[in-house]
Design a protein around this motif. Structure first.
Motif, PDB file in Angstrom:
ATOM      1  N   ASP A 218       2.810  16.408   8.071  1.00  0.00           N
ATOM      2  CA  ASP A 218       1.878  15.599   8.741  1.00  0.00           C
ATOM      3  C   ASP A 218       2.403  15.116  10.102  1.00  0.00           C
ATOM      4  OD1 ASP A 218      -0.114  14.270  10.060  1.00  0.00           O
ATOM      5  OD2 ASP A 218      -1.016  13.780   8.098  1.00  0.00           O
TER       6      ASP A 218
ATOM      7  N   ARG B 137       6.649  -2.710  -1.368  1.00  0.00           N
ATOM      8  CA  ARG B 137       7.218  -2.148  -0.292  1.00  0.00           C
ATOM      9  C   ARG B 137       8.451  -1.866  -0.272  1.00  0.00           C
ATOM     10  NH1 ARG B 137       4.016  -3.506   5.350  1.00  0.00           N
ATOM     11  NH2 ARG B 137       2.360  -2.890   3.983  1.00  0.00           N
TER      12      ARG B 137
ATOM     13  N   SER C  73       7.158   8.595   0.743  1.00  0.00           N
ATOM     14  CA  SER C  73       6.663   7.615  -0.173  1.00  0.00           C
ATOM     15  C   SER C  73       5.384   7.822  -0.999  1.00  0.00           C
ATOM     16  CB  SER C  73       6.742   6.221   0.503  1.00  0.00           C
ATOM     17  OG  SER C  73       5.748   6.220   1.649  1.00  0.00           O
ATOM     18  N   GLU C  74       4.407   8.693  -0.320  1.00  0.00           N
ATOM     19  CA  GLU C  74       3.337   9.158  -0.693  1.00  0.00           C
ATOM     20  C   GLU C  74       3.420   9.433  -2.130  1.00  0.00           C
ATOM     21  OE1 GLU C  74      -0.929  11.408   0.497  1.00  0.00           O
ATOM     22  OE2 GLU C  74       1.184  12.120   1.453  1.00  0.00           O
TER      23      GLU C  74
ATOM     24  N   GLN D 198       2.149  11.173  10.733  1.00  0.00           N
ATOM     25  CA  GLN D 198       2.835  10.392   9.865  1.00  0.00           C
ATOM     26  C   GLN D 198       4.270  10.146   9.750  1.00  0.00           C
ATOM     27  OE1 GLN D 198       1.347   9.614   6.004  1.00  0.00           O
ATOM     28  NE2 GLN D 198      -0.454  11.093   6.219  1.00  0.00           N
TER      29      GLN D 198
ATOM     30  N   SER E  91       6.567   7.526   5.279  1.00  0.00           N
ATOM     31  CA  SER E  91       5.319   7.528   4.871  1.00  0.00           C
ATOM     32  C   SER E  91       4.882   8.776   3.963  1.00  0.00           C
ATOM     33  CB  SER E  91       4.339   7.350   5.883  1.00  0.00           C
ATOM     34  OG  SER E  91       2.772   7.459   5.540  1.00  0.00           O
ATOM     35  N   GLN E  92       5.547   9.756   4.662  1.00  0.00           N
ATOM     36  CA  GLN E  92       5.386  10.813   3.812  1.00  0.00           C
ATOM     37  C   GLN E  92       5.965  11.184   2.397  1.00  0.00           C
ATOM     38  OE1 GLN E  92       4.254  14.649   6.244  1.00  0.00           O
ATOM     39  NE2 GLN E  92       4.983  13.318   8.064  1.00  0.00           N
TER      40      GLN E  92
ATOM     41  N   ARG F 283       3.126   6.756  -4.440  1.00  0.00           N
ATOM     42  CA  ARG F 283       1.832   6.149  -4.425  1.00  0.00           C
ATOM     43  C   ARG F 283       0.765   7.249  -5.375  1.00  0.00           C
ATOM     44  NH1 ARG F 283       3.181   4.921   0.985  1.00  0.00           N
ATOM     45  NH2 ARG F 283       2.303   6.696   1.855  1.00  0.00           N
ATOM     46  N   LEU F 284       0.998   8.379  -5.282  1.00  0.00           N
ATOM     47  CA  LEU F 284       0.083   9.173  -6.079  1.00  0.00           C
ATOM     48  C   LEU F 284       0.564   9.253  -7.421  1.00  0.00           C
ATOM     49  CD1 LEU F 284       0.168  12.447  -3.731  1.00  0.00           C
ATOM     50  CD2 LEU F 284      -2.026  10.826  -4.023  1.00  0.00           C
TER      51      LEU F 284
END
Length: 596
Positions: free
Chosen positions: A137, A166, A147-148, A140, A144-145, A151-152
């Motif tokens: 992306d 964090r 670590s996604e 981003q 962030s990409q 989070r998923l």
């Protein structure tokens, strides 16, 4: 395998906290992945409206064990990507498994729902896609990409359960970036994709795919757009993951040289079927299938035209420090002391720094180097798509450096560019005939009848049947689309072509066909080529002379055979050492000794 001598960080030893137990790292008693009689069809398979299309994958048997790197090779349309997508449940809506079974670690995946595959993707099976430019992306940050994925899948890939803080996320992301050999990971987490090189972006994709330490990684053409040194470093990451974590890797590629250097086994696919599934050395020394033998013959390094085609002596302009030694014959293309400086936020960067070379009429001059070396910028300066900061460009003896407006437009009648990717270079809304004829209309050349005759002539010259003129680009294969791009470049009568990575997206057999076409056109029409490529195997076959670029400078030029045999520059030696196909070259050398 080759070891990169670049200063770029290599794969760091895995932190103790992410090393798997030894019992998991070692090979399991049975296969991790087992495929039996797998058949995959697209669209309708039974209908009263006509014959069904042949299966994309037909009767495939395949086993993969933990810690094993298996390369799946074949030309475009062989079924290798369809097979890979079936394993991870990413077949398009029109594709379905019609026969056979697919079992992963004892679980039947044949009829698994999308929800079931979502449970496996990332946690147990990871995917490294081909194009990091399209997969990351742009808005981003890298941190962030990466670590996604955590989070998923909260709680996955770590001891215990619960959401990560964090600070914990940041530590895990930095650990992953270190693991795949990305330097300065603390800084990289704040950067955006456009701030990273192609090799670094590909490593980010590997980090994302490996974040939850899956048992199986599927890598779909992950190095096809990378230069040889970056390619070598990326492939070393896969080797390290397999060796350290027991990760199985299915490496889908059209590059047999890469496959034979980095895989333990090679699976050869053609027409949706597996032709051979053999250990690498067995495949190289005793190919059993004629198709495999053909692939090996086309992939074997070395020139097949016996050197210089024209019979002329090599250009004496073999050193950028000797600009006065240009031969008496007027070069088809000549650059002298070419400079391009880019300015950004008060800083200046010399993308091209004093480059000088000449392309002799009727020959091919190859420009090679790593990503960011300045070779594509040099091409854009020659084509006057960028204005040079200094130096001169001459085409057929005429100075074109300062051309603008109509004069620059006239230059493009004799000097044309063939792009890397015909998928994006050809307008999907137009027919092939309209695409080839568009320059004739733009330049108001000839009547409608004369244009149609010229289009038919070009189709014949690039060895496409006249009926292809009525097709749209999406109806053609990759090799056919590249032939259309070449025809379009020649339609106005250009005598010099700039080919910018024009073969890198093609499989080895299609590459060989297009190379043969380019040689035939050169002989028949007296064409001159500036051939820009990161594929040294192709450069060795196609070029008469070569220039090696590094950090904007031309570090070495001369006859291709001489430079490949005895490079003078340390950088050139490193570039050649990173060139894949070591096992193929060793085999060719041993055969040569055996017949001498």
């Amino acid at each position: 395998m080759s070891t990169s001598t670049s200063s770029t960080a290599t794969v760091a030893p895995p932190p103790e906290s992410v090393v798997r137990p030894a019992s998991v790292v070692g090979p399991a008693a049975g296969p991790l992945l087992q495929i039996r009689g797998l058949t995959i069809n697209y669209g309708r398979t039974t209908s009263g409206l006509g014959p069904a299309a042949p299966p994309a994958v037909s009767g495939v048997d395949l086993e993969v064990r933990r810690g094993e790197i298996v390369a799946v090779v074949g030309e475009s349309g062989s079924g290798k990507s369809t097979l890979a997508h079936a394993i991870i449940g990413l077949l398009p809506d029109t594709g379905r498994i019609t026969a056979g079974s697919l079992t992963f670690d004892g679980e039947d995946l044949t009829d698994l729902s999308d929800r079931g595959f979502r449970r496996l993707r990332g946690r147990r099976i990871g995917l490294v896609p081909q194009d990091p430019g399209a997969s990351l992306d742009p808005v981003q940050t890298i941190g962030s990409q990466v670590s996604e994925i955590f989070r998923l899948h909260p709680g996955a890939g770590q001891t215990g359960s619960g959401l990560r803080t964090r600070a914990e996320l940041r530590r895990e992301v930095i650990t992953l970036l270190e693991l795949v050999g990305i330097d300065r990971p603390e800084d990289r987490v704040h950067q955006y994709p456009h701030e990273l090189s192609g090799g670094l972006k590909q490593r980010v994709l590997i980090a994302i795919a490996f974040a939850l330490q899956p048992d199986l990684l599927i890598a779909d053409e992950p190095t096809s757009a990378l230069d040889v040194t970056v390619q070598s470093r990326v492939l070393e990451v896969f080797e390290r993951l397999a060796r350290t974590f027991g990760t199985a890797v299915i490496f889908v590629t059209h590059d047999l040289a890469v496959a034979t250097d980095y895989a333990a086994r090679v699976v050869v696919m053609n027409g949706g079927r597996i032709r051979e599934d053999r250990p690498v050395l067995d495949l190289l020394t005793r190919p059993e299938d004629p198709y495999t033998a053909q692939l090996l013959e086309k992939a074997s390094p070395g020139r097949r035209d016996g050197g210089h085609r024209t019979g002329e002596p090599p250009s004496s302009a073999s050193s950028p420090e000797a600009p006065s030694s240009i031969p008496a014959a007027v070069p088809a293309l000549e650059v002298r002391d070419l400079v391009k400086v880019f300015s950004r936020t008060g800083e200046e960067r010399r993308a091209v720094d004093g480059v000088s070379f000449a392309v002799r009429p009727g020959t091919t001059f190859a420009l090679v180097g790593e990503s960011g070396s300045g070779k594509s910028t040099t091409a854009r300066l020659i084509l006057r798509l960028l204005d040079p900061t200094g130096g001169t460009v001459r085409v057929a003896g005429g100075d074109v450096t300062g051309l603008a407006g109509r004069a620059r437009r006239e230059l493009w009648r004799g000097l044309q560019l063939v792009y890397q990717n015909p998928d994006t270079a050809l307008d999907p809304r137009l027919s092939v005939a309209e695409i080839i004829g568009e320059p004739l209309r733009n330049y108001r050349v000839g009547t409608k009848t004369e244009r149609a005759a010229r289009i038919a002539e070009l189709l014949d010259q690039v060895r496409l049947p006249e009926r292809v003129g009525r097709s749209r680009p999406r109806e053609l294969s990759g090799g056919q689309r590249q032939r259309v791009a070449i025809a379009r470049a020649l339609v106005l009568g250009a005598k010099t072509l700039v080919l910018d990575e024009a073969l890198s997206a093609l499989d080895v057999l299609t590459q060989a066909q297009v190379l043969e076409l380019l040689k035939s056109l050169q002989d028949d029409l007296g064409l001159s080529y500036l051939f820009i490529s990161h594929d040294l195997h192709v450069v060795e076959q196609v070029s008469d002379d070569v220039g090696v670029m590094h950090r904007g400078r031309l570090v070495e030029t001369g006859p291709t055979a001489a430079i490949f045999a005895d490079p003078a520059s340390e950088y050139t030696r490193r570039l050649l050492a990173a060139n894949p196909g070591h096992r193929l070259r060793d085999l060719a050398a041993s055969r040569s000794k055996g017949t001498s």
